[in-house]
Design a protein around this motif. Sequence first.
Motif, PDB file in Angstrom:
ATOM      1  N   MET A   1      12.925   1.952  -0.808  1.00  0.00           N
ATOM      2  CA  MET A   1      12.500   1.322  -0.349  1.00  0.00           C
ATOM      3  C   MET A   1      11.386   0.318   0.204  1.00  0.00           C
ATOM      4  O   MET A   1      11.353  -0.915   0.363  1.00  0.00           O
ATOM      5  N   CYS A   2      10.823   0.954  -0.180  1.00  0.00           N
ATOM      6  CA  CYS A   2       9.685  -0.162   0.090  1.00  0.00           C
ATOM      7  C   CYS A   2       9.432  -1.468  -1.679  1.00  0.00           C
ATOM      8  O   CYS A   2       9.602  -2.392  -1.475  1.00  0.00           O
TER       9      CYS A   2
ATOM     10  N   ALA B   1      13.198  -2.097  -7.300  1.00  0.00           N
ATOM     11  CA  ALA B   1      13.621  -1.472  -6.594  1.00  0.00           C
ATOM     12  C   ALA B   1      15.393  -1.089  -7.411  1.00  0.00           C
ATOM     13  O   ALA B   1      15.363   0.279  -6.547  1.00  0.00           O
ATOM     14  N   ILE B   2      15.480  -1.316  -8.296  1.00  0.00           N
ATOM     15  CA  ILE B   2      16.943  -1.160  -8.648  1.00  0.00           C
ATOM     16  C   ILE B   2      16.615  -0.108  -9.860  1.00  0.00           C
ATOM     17  O   ILE B   2      17.683   1.435  -9.410  1.00  0.00           O
ATOM     18  N   ILE B   3      15.697   0.119  -9.864  1.00  0.00           N
ATOM     19  CA  ILE B   3      15.447   1.279 -11.193  1.00  0.00           C
ATOM     20  C   ILE B   3      14.692   2.530 -10.248  1.00  0.00           C
ATOM     21  O   ILE B   3      15.258   3.660  -9.962  1.00  0.00           O
ATOM     22  N   SER B   4      14.328   2.343  -9.233  1.00  0.00           N
ATOM     23  CA  SER B   4      13.940   3.503  -8.172  1.00  0.00           C
ATOM     24  C   SER B   4      15.323   3.851  -7.114  1.00  0.00           C
ATOM     25  O   SER B   4      14.702   5.264  -7.014  1.00  0.00           O
TER      26      SER B   4
ATOM     27  N   THR C   1       0.637  -0.933  -0.228  1.00  0.00           N
ATOM     28  CA  THR C   1      -0.124  -0.189   0.262  1.00  0.00           C
ATOM     29  C   THR C   1       0.721   1.185  -0.081  1.00  0.00           C
ATOM     30  O   THR C   1       0.769   2.883  -0.697  1.00  0.00           O
ATOM     31  N   ALA C   2       2.116   1.099   1.167  1.00  0.00           N
ATOM     32  CA  ALA C   2       2.946   2.212   1.224  1.00  0.00           C
ATOM     33  C   ALA C   2       3.622   2.917  -0.739  1.00  0.00           C
ATOM     34  O   ALA C   2       3.371   4.393  -0.449  1.00  0.00           O
TER      35      ALA C   2
END
Length: 281
Positions: free
Chosen positions: A118-119, A137-140, A91-92
């Motif tokens: 981090m999510c 996650a790597i992209i973010s 959700t976050a």
Amino acid sequence: MKQLKLQWFGFLGSLLLVMLLSSCGGPNSILKSGKPDLIYNTALDFYGKEKWSRASTFFEASHHYYQGTPREDSILFFNARCKYKDRDYETAVELFDIFRRRFGRSVFIEDAEGMHAMCYYYLSPGPKRDQSMTSQAIISIAEFISHYPESEQVPQFRAINQELTERLHEKAYLNAYTYYKIGRYKSAITTLKNALKTYPDSKYREEIMYLIVASGYELAHNSIPSKQADRYLSMSDSYVTFKYEFPESKHLKELEQYFEEAKDFRDKHSDKDPEQEEDEE
């Protein structure tokens, strides 16, 4: 996170809220009160006490009152952070994504983008499972570092990025190794070579190159005669490359045996040279 401190000044103190809670009949009565400021300040009180689930409930209840107002970004950010702190990362990450797209100039934007990345990190599973979240996650993380190169979080994100990258390396290796273990050697060779091409610096490089040779041997050894020559030749080429790159490898003795078998096969089945054919004629 330093930006959070900017919002605390001017809010009602906890003592006043306790009095309001008592006079209004408790949290449920406040939710039904229709008083936006009371609901919002109650949310902040729970937030300050780190009662994330309750705070989220009140932020969500107050949101529609403040849509289109300067307070809307605060409510969305605080609610997203409540979900994050409560480990509801699915959700976050959705709420942070909405926040990033709608409030790109908010004072909370850096924190929001950091927690958004981090999510995905916390949602990323072990290497045996699908790695879509790992890639996201790597992209973010890359986006965060690009947007905030001076952030104090950059060293942590670089370390996390390395961890996630190694997870992708391991996943690629495990996928290819599975084909080898179940005897699908042709698929194993293709998958192993793709893994090597995609992740040339993988810590599994030696094992991947070993499995390419071993798979090539098994494929040739178990092939019909008409295909063995080409497959042994391909395996031999892979062996030479492996030996050049890893001359001290623990696998070398085993692979040398494969190479010798391939050489013996080629010697026994080599075509006659033209001079021999002329003599026979």
